[in-house]
Design a protein around this motif. Structure first.
Motif, short mmCIF file in Angstrom:
data_model
loop_
_atom_site.label_atom_id
_atom_site.label_comp_id
_atom_site.label_asym_id
_atom_site.label_seq_id
_atom_site.Cartn_x
_atom_site.Cartn_y
_atom_site.Cartn_z
N ALA A 143 0.83 -1.21 0.00
CA ALA A 143 0.00 0.00 0.00
C ALA A 143 0.86 1.26 0.00
CB ALA A 143 -0.93 -0.01 1.22
N ALA A 144 1.91 1.28 0.84
CA ALA A 144 2.80 2.44 0.89
C ALA A 144 3.55 2.60 -0.43
CB ALA A 144 3.79 2.29 2.05
N LYS A 145 3.96 1.49 -1.00
CA LYS A 145 4.69 1.53 -2.27
C LYS A 145 3.80 2.09 -3.38
CE LYS A 145 7.69 -1.44 -5.08
NZ LYS A 145 8.91 -0.65 -4.79
N GLY A 146 2.50 1.80 -3.31
CA GLY A 146 1.59 2.22 -4.36
C GLY A 146 1.27 3.70 -4.37
N ILE A 147 1.48 4.39 -3.23
CA ILE A 147 1.12 5.81 -3.18
C ILE A 147 2.33 6.72 -2.94
CG2 ILE A 147 -1.19 5.27 -2.33
CD1 ILE A 147 -0.28 6.24 0.44
N THR A 148 3.53 6.14 -2.91
CA THR A 148 4.72 6.91 -2.53
C THR A 148 5.79 6.84 -3.60
OG1 THR A 148 4.26 6.22 -0.24
CG2 THR A 148 6.33 7.38 -0.65
N THR A 149 6.44 7.97 -3.85
CA THR A 149 7.62 8.02 -4.70
C THR A 149 8.75 8.66 -3.89
OG1 THR A 149 7.18 10.24 -5.58
CG2 THR A 149 6.14 8.37 -6.71
N THR A 150 9.93 8.69 -4.47
CA THR A 150 11.07 9.30 -3.77
C THR A 150 10.78 10.75 -3.40
OG1 THR A 150 12.59 7.87 -5.00
CG2 THR A 150 13.54 9.81 -3.93
N GLN A 151 10.04 11.45 -4.26
CA GLN A 151 9.76 12.87 -4.03
C GLN A 151 8.58 13.13 -3.09
OE1 GLN A 151 11.70 15.43 -5.12
NE2 GLN A 151 13.05 13.73 -5.73
N THR A 152 7.84 12.07 -2.74
CA THR A 152 6.65 12.29 -1.90
C THR A 152 6.70 11.56 -0.57
OG1 THR A 152 5.42 10.45 -2.92
CG2 THR A 152 5.23 12.63 -3.96
N VAL A 153 7.83 10.96 -0.22
CA VAL A 153 7.93 10.18 1.02
C VAL A 153 7.53 11.00 2.23
CG1 VAL A 153 9.55 9.10 2.63
CG2 VAL A 153 9.62 8.49 0.21
N ILE A 154 8.15 12.16 2.41
CA ILE A 154 7.89 12.97 3.60
C ILE A 154 6.46 13.49 3.61
CG2 ILE A 154 8.55 15.09 4.81
CD1 ILE A 154 11.42 14.60 3.81
N ALA A 155 5.96 13.92 2.46
CA ALA A 155 4.59 14.42 2.39
C ALA A 155 3.59 13.33 2.76
CB ALA A 155 4.30 14.94 0.98
N VAL A 156 3.79 12.12 2.26
CA VAL A 156 2.88 11.02 2.58
C VAL A 156 2.93 10.69 4.07
CG1 VAL A 156 2.49 8.54 2.24
CG2 VAL A 156 2.86 10.02 0.26
N LEU A 157 4.10 10.74 4.67
CA LEU A 157 4.21 10.48 6.10
C LEU A 157 3.47 11.54 6.92
CD1 LEU A 157 7.93 9.29 6.39
CD2 LEU A 157 5.87 7.91 6.77
N VAL A 158 3.58 12.80 6.52
CA VAL A 158 2.83 13.86 7.20
C VAL A 158 1.34 13.58 7.13
CG1 VAL A 158 2.18 16.30 7.16
CG2 VAL A 158 4.57 15.65 6.85
N LEU A 159 0.86 13.27 5.93
CA LEU A 159 -0.58 13.02 5.74
C LEU A 159 -1.03 11.77 6.50
CD1 LEU A 159 -0.80 13.74 1.91
CD2 LEU A 159 -1.67 15.20 3.76
N ARG A 160 -0.22 10.71 6.43
CA ARG A 160 -0.62 9.45 7.06
C ARG A 160 -0.86 9.62 8.55
NH1 ARG A 160 2.86 3.72 7.27
NH2 ARG A 160 1.61 2.78 8.94
N PHE A 161 0.03 10.31 9.25
CA PHE A 161 -0.10 10.40 10.70
C PHE A 161 -0.90 11.61 11.15
CE2 PHE A 161 3.61 7.68 10.02
CZ PHE A 161 3.17 6.57 10.70
N ALA A 162 -0.97 12.65 10.32
CA ALA A 162 -1.81 13.80 10.66
C ALA A 162 -3.28 13.40 10.62
CB ALA A 162 -1.54 14.95 9.69
N VAL A 163 -3.63 12.42 9.79
CA VAL A 163 -5.03 11.96 9.72
C VAL A 163 -5.44 11.26 11.01
CG1 VAL A 163 -6.54 10.26 8.61
CG2 VAL A 163 -5.14 11.78 7.21
N VAL A 164 -4.54 10.46 11.57
CA VAL A 164 -4.90 9.63 12.71
C VAL A 164 -4.63 10.32 14.05
CG1 VAL A 164 -2.68 8.45 13.00
CG2 VAL A 164 -4.79 7.24 13.50
#
Length: 307
Positions: free
Chosen positions: A35-56
């Motif tokens: 799932a993480a591999k499907g929505i993440t690229t080298t340029q979006t790793v940090i952004a996805v982590l912010v979104l993932r944990f800011a939601v919860v």
């Protein structure tokens, strides 16, 4: 005469009702790599982590607000330190997932179960048993085979990052056991502070120049599939998993919970192959078998009472 409270264990015929949610946690954790591999690229790793944990995070804060206010200063500092280590784990792990297969990621990270008792033995100056050392060697040999693909070449950058993540997870476990202030802290509060510290680190990194796309730009570019993957990581792999663990350890033994969660790498491999279309090859299959066998043997050698 005083009495000691003990967990109320489920009747044998109903044990499977307790085991099933825990096994489901292992499945979703195993699925999280793909799932993480499907929505993440080298340029979006940090952004996805912010979104993932800011939601919860807001849900955790609201659910445990009164207990958060009861934490002492030492407990806040201890949990904050653990959160910094946790942020490093997720950074290294997510970059690793981007650069390797979901199957490799899940199997390599399982080496934490071997590294932790070895590190504990080094800290306490005790010698691991011969059986455990043999199991560790079996696991390492499995990783070597697993990462070879078509032949004996150097492991990929992603494989090495996942290995670093396994070592970082080991450090996190050791710190949790040795920071006295957090040992008496409420589990929900401890988790909330750790995730809050991690989100703060991710947000600072996202604000720095040259660290990739901003969380807002990534969120705006997400379609239904990407939002589905993000919510799966936030709701199921974080919220659901945390509450199931808290619920299950009150109804069964910690060893049983640990044993079921230990099937995570098996599910990671199954999901990567069945859904992600990944292929291991003959060497990879042999390596996967050795990793699974070595970690299972190592867990039982390190904890003989595990059923």
């Amino acid at each position: 005469m005083s009495s000691v409270a003990v967990p109320v264990l489920a009747p044998p015929r109903r044990v499977w009702l307790t085991d099933l949610p825990v096994l489901l946690v292992a499945v979703v954790w195993g699925s999280s790599y793909l799932a993480a591999k499907g929505i993440t690229t080298t340029q979006t790793v940090i952004a996805v982590l912010v979104l993932r944990f800011a939601v919860v995070l807001p849900v955790l804060v609201i659910a445990g607000w009164s207990r958060l206010r009861a934490l002492t200063g030492a407990q806040w500092r201890g949990a904050g330190l653990l959160g910094l280590v946790l942020s490093g784990i997720f950074l290294v792990e997510t970059y690793g997932i981007v650069h390797t297969s979901a199957t490799n990621a899940g199997l390599i990270i399982s080496l934490t179960m071997i590294f932790t008792p070895l590190a504990e033995a080094a800290v306490t100056r005790t010698r691991p048993t011969g059986a455990f050392l043999s199991a560790a060697g079996l696991s390492v040999a499995g990783v070597v085979l697993l990462t070879q693909g078509g032949g004996f070449t150097s492991p990929s950058a992603g494989d090495l990052l996942m290995l670093a993540a396994a070592l970082a997870r080991t450090l996190h476990v050791l710190l949790m056991a040795r920071i006295k202030a957090v040992q008496a802290a409420d589990s929900l509060s401890l988790t909330t502070v750790q995730l809050g510290s991690a989100v703060a680190v991710f947000a600072l990194l996202a604000a720095a120049p040259g660290t990739g796309a901003s969380p807002w730009a990534v969120a705006a570019g997400f379609g239904v599939r990407e939002w589905g993957g993000l919510l799966f990581l936030s709701v199921f792999c974080t919220l659901f998993a945390f509450f199931v663990q808290m619920w299950s350890v009150r109804r069964t033994s910690p060893s049983r919970v640990s044993l079921l969660l230990g099937t995570e790498p098996l599910w990671a491999a199954a999901v990567g192959i069945a859904i992600g279309g990944e292929r291991l090859g003959v060497l990879g299959v042999a390596g996967a078998v050795l990793v699974l066998a070595g970690t299972a043997w190592g867990r039982r050698s390190a904890d003989p009472v595990t059923p």
